[in-house]
Scaffold this motif. Structure first.
Motif, mmCIF file in Angstrom:
data_model
loop_
_atom_site.group_PDB
_atom_site.id
_atom_site.type_symbol
_atom_site.label_atom_id
_atom_site.label_comp_id
_atom_site.label_asym_id
_atom_site.label_seq_id
_atom_site.Cartn_x
_atom_site.Cartn_y
_atom_site.Cartn_z
ATOM 1 N N GLN A 212 0.183 24.684 -14.909
ATOM 2 C CA GLN A 212 -1.098 25.321 -15.247
ATOM 3 C C GLN A 212 -0.879 26.767 -15.651
ATOM 4 O OE1 GLN A 212 -4.250 26.199 -12.268
ATOM 5 N NE2 GLN A 212 -5.403 24.640 -13.373
ATOM 6 N N ASP A 213 -1.531 27.120 -16.755
ATOM 7 C CA ASP A 213 -1.441 28.450 -17.347
ATOM 8 C C ASP A 213 -2.642 29.288 -16.873
ATOM 9 O OD1 ASP A 213 -0.964 30.514 -19.133
ATOM 10 O OD2 ASP A 213 -1.576 29.422 -20.913
ATOM 11 N N HIS A 214 -2.592 30.579 -17.037
ATOM 12 C CA HIS A 214 -3.733 31.467 -16.741
ATOM 13 C C HIS A 214 -3.955 32.327 -17.970
ATOM 14 C CE1 HIS A 214 -2.349 30.148 -12.861
ATOM 15 N NE2 HIS A 214 -3.356 30.709 -12.249
ATOM 16 N N PHE A 285 -4.172 20.128 -28.642
ATOM 17 C CA PHE A 285 -2.773 19.717 -28.661
ATOM 18 C C PHE A 285 -1.930 20.831 -29.261
ATOM 19 C CE2 PHE A 285 -4.543 15.332 -28.639
ATOM 20 C CZ PHE A 285 -3.853 14.867 -27.517
ATOM 21 N N ASN A 286 -0.726 20.991 -28.724
ATOM 22 C CA ASN A 286 0.259 21.856 -29.356
ATOM 23 C C ASN A 286 1.472 20.994 -29.702
ATOM 24 O OD1 ASN A 286 -1.269 24.236 -29.151
ATOM 25 N ND2 ASN A 286 -0.595 24.540 -27.045
ATOM 26 N N CYS A 287 2.249 21.466 -30.673
ATOM 27 C CA CYS A 287 3.347 20.644 -31.190
ATOM 28 C C CYS A 287 4.696 21.145 -30.681
ATOM 29 C CB CYS A 287 3.315 20.638 -32.708
ATOM 30 S SG CYS A 287 3.589 22.253 -33.454
ATOM 31 N N ARG A 288 4.699 21.805 -29.485
ATOM 32 C CA ARG A 288 5.912 22.478 -29.005
ATOM 33 C C ARG A 288 5.750 22.776 -27.525
ATOM 34 N NH1 ARG A 288 2.816 26.674 -27.374
ATOM 35 N NH2 ARG A 288 1.048 26.884 -28.763
ATOM 36 N N PHE A 289 6.806 23.291 -26.909
ATOM 37 C CA PHE A 289 6.742 23.716 -25.515
ATOM 38 C C PHE A 289 5.679 24.818 -25.371
ATOM 39 C CE2 PHE A 289 11.287 22.280 -25.260
ATOM 40 C CZ PHE A 289 11.220 21.565 -24.066
ATOM 41 N N GLY A 290 4.975 24.830 -24.236
ATOM 42 C CA GLY A 290 4.000 25.886 -23.956
ATOM 43 C C GLY A 290 4.689 27.131 -23.432
ATOM 44 N N ASP A 291 4.036 28.259 -23.670
ATOM 45 C CA ASP A 291 4.544 29.527 -23.162
ATOM 46 C C ASP A 291 3.376 30.204 -22.449
ATOM 47 O OD1 ASP A 291 6.077 31.727 -22.704
ATOM 48 O OD2 ASP A 291 6.400 32.241 -24.802
ATOM 49 N N PRO A 292 3.373 30.430 -21.154
ATOM 50 C CA PRO A 292 4.521 30.497 -20.243
ATOM 51 C C PRO A 292 4.800 29.237 -19.402
ATOM 52 C CG PRO A 292 2.626 31.484 -19.168
ATOM 53 C CD PRO A 292 2.146 30.962 -20.492
ATOM 54 N N GLU A 293 4.207 28.089 -19.712
ATOM 55 C CA GLU A 293 4.426 26.904 -18.881
ATOM 56 C C GLU A 293 5.901 26.498 -18.805
ATOM 57 O OE1 GLU A 293 2.104 27.263 -21.195
ATOM 58 O OE2 GLU A 293 0.314 26.074 -20.771
ATOM 59 N N THR A 294 6.592 26.605 -19.944
ATOM 60 C CA THR A 294 8.002 26.189 -19.998
ATOM 61 C C THR A 294 8.856 26.927 -18.970
ATOM 62 O OG1 THR A 294 7.694 25.755 -22.327
ATOM 63 C CG2 THR A 294 9.963 25.965 -21.592
#
Ligand code: AMP
Ligand code: GLY
Length: 421
Positions: A212-214, A285-294
């Motif tokens: 989970q992101d903030h 949807f995103n087509c890549r790793f999330g930042d900062p989730e990764t």
């Protein structure tokens, strides 16, 4: 066996976490990162090429005998880096430009979800101001207005009333603030959001652990939207049933839908999902790793990431994907003023002390090197990740590390993980 040479494209915290995961692989030898940053340079050789210089990156990969390239940011994917590498016979992890449309066009993603019966907010798309204005005026508030294109997270407005909606519609449709584009008008949903990233190869889907992101800048989820101020993983309020539902009703049908549309997806498909009172629904949807989730997900990966990337790229069997039972929580240290304007060049001290605590990883988001010291060079500067037996102890541990770091121009949110702590 000869060790593999890998190129990672991108330069933020997400790429640092990818480089870090690759450096734990027994199969990987040399790691290059373009452009990288000062922190990444400790673990990889940085190459002075921008993430959008796709032809130059291809030439670099050919000249250096790169075995595998991994792409971080969506701009590289939308610029067609995978198509260029594929045409040159180079192995690359990420979707083609045609498949990356699932992120670069909100309208495409919404149409696809409608066709595949995937649960998401009701919507309509407009390309002219007058019709959008009429539709919004007759509907209820709050209402969500999304620019139909890449806008670095700034193209979404939640309008509480007609005055706010009018302003946003003017920005997007009359003044072309983000460029010439359409607007998706969406039903406002409520509930906790979570990030569900999956490795995808055509219609085959392998889930990662949930995070989970903030997104808001300040404590209490106040202030402007940012690229993300912190994250944690796992997410206890998301049950096994929620994950099962998200796999069967969302990720798998969408992956199959992309194949049916002649845009088969390879890479990381990121579902930005919301657990609403009416069940889990898709926000984006995103087509890549999330930042900062990764930065909180990949350090929990116990399997060899080179093997996982290879299985997706080559279509070979996927190895077992195992996750550490430890919880991870990460605080973003951002430059004062971010997401607005901010100053750069402040010296950062105490990183070694923070890491010496053990069970800490520090990913560099925007740092540079000056006279042998790290200095700030971006809006988001560092992601300090702590690990623990549960989120509570991970939180306390990460805070201890943050307190070791000295820098005159940084702020952060202490309340990362508030929903579950
Ligand atoms: P997006 O770029 O589509 O992820 O939107 C950015 C943020 O706006 C999301 O993370 C949500 O917090 C919020 N948001 C987007 N769409 C909706 C919606 N339909 N209902 C409520 N909040 C939304
Ligand atoms: N953290 C949200 C994103 O990567 O888009």
């Amino acid at each position: 066996m000869e060790k593999k040479k890998v190129l990672v494209v991108g330069g933020g915290g997400r790429c640092h976490a990818i480089v870090d995961a690759l450096s734990r692989s027994e199969k990987v030898g040399k790691i290059y990162c373009a452009p990288g940053n000062a922190g990444i340079a400790v673990q990889a050789e940085c190459v002075p090429l921008k993430d959008t210089q796709v032809n130059e990156l291809k030439d670099f990969a050919l000249a250096h005998g790169i075995d595998l390239t991994v792409v971080g940011p969506e701009v590289s994917l939308a610029a067609g880096i995978v198509d260029v590498f594929d045409a040159a016979g180079l192995r690359i992890f990420g979707p083609t430009k045609a498949a990356a449309l699932i992120e670069s066009s909100k309208d495409f993603a919404k149409q696809l979800m409608a066709e595949c019966n995937v649960p998401t907010a009701a919507f309509r798309t407009f390309d002219d101001y007058a019709h959008a204005y009429e539709y919004v005026r007759e509907g209820s508030f709050p209402v969500v207005l999304k620019y139909d294109g890449l806008a670095a997270g700034k193209g979404v407005v939640i309008a509480e009333n007609m005055t706010q909606a009018e302003l946003a519609l003017k920005d997007m449709l009359l003044d072309d603030k983000f460029g010439k584009g359409r607007v998706v008008v969406e039903e406002f949903l409520t509930g906790p959001e979570f990030s569900f990233m999956c490795f995808v190869d055509g219609d085959k889907v392998w889930p990662m652990t949930v995070s989970q992101d903030h997104k808001r800048a300040y404590e209490g989820d106040k202030g402007p939207n940012t690229g993300g101020m912190g994250a944690y993983s796992p997410v206890p309020i998301i049950t096994d049933e929620d994950i099962e539902y998200s796999m069967e009703k969302i990720m798998k049908p969408v992956a199959a839908g992309m194949v049916a549309k002649g845009r088969p997806f390879k890479g990381v498909l990121y579902g930005g999902l919301m657990k609403t009172p009416a069940g889990v629904k898709v926000i984006e949807f995103n087509c890549r790793f999330g930042d900062p989730e990764t930065e909180v997900v990949l350090p929990r990966l116990e399997s060899d990431i080179y093997d996982i990337f290879s299985a997706v790229v080559d279509g070979t069997p996927m190895p077992e994907i195992r996750w550490s039972a430890k919880a991870a929580i990460g605080f973003v240290l951002a430059s004062k003023g971010y997401p607005g304007s901010y100053k750069k060049g402040f010296v950062i001290d105490g990183l070694a002390e923070a890491e010496a605590l053990g069970d800490i990883r520090i990913y560099h988001m925007g740092t540079a090197e000056k006279d042998g010291k790290f200095v700030t060079s971006g809006g988001r500067v560092l992601m300090v990740v702590g690990f623990g037996d549960d989120l509570k102890s991970a939180h306390a541990h990460a805070l201890k590390a943050v307190n070791c770091i000295g820098c005159d121009n940084l702020f952060y949110r202490k309340d990362i993980g508030w929903r579950v702590l």
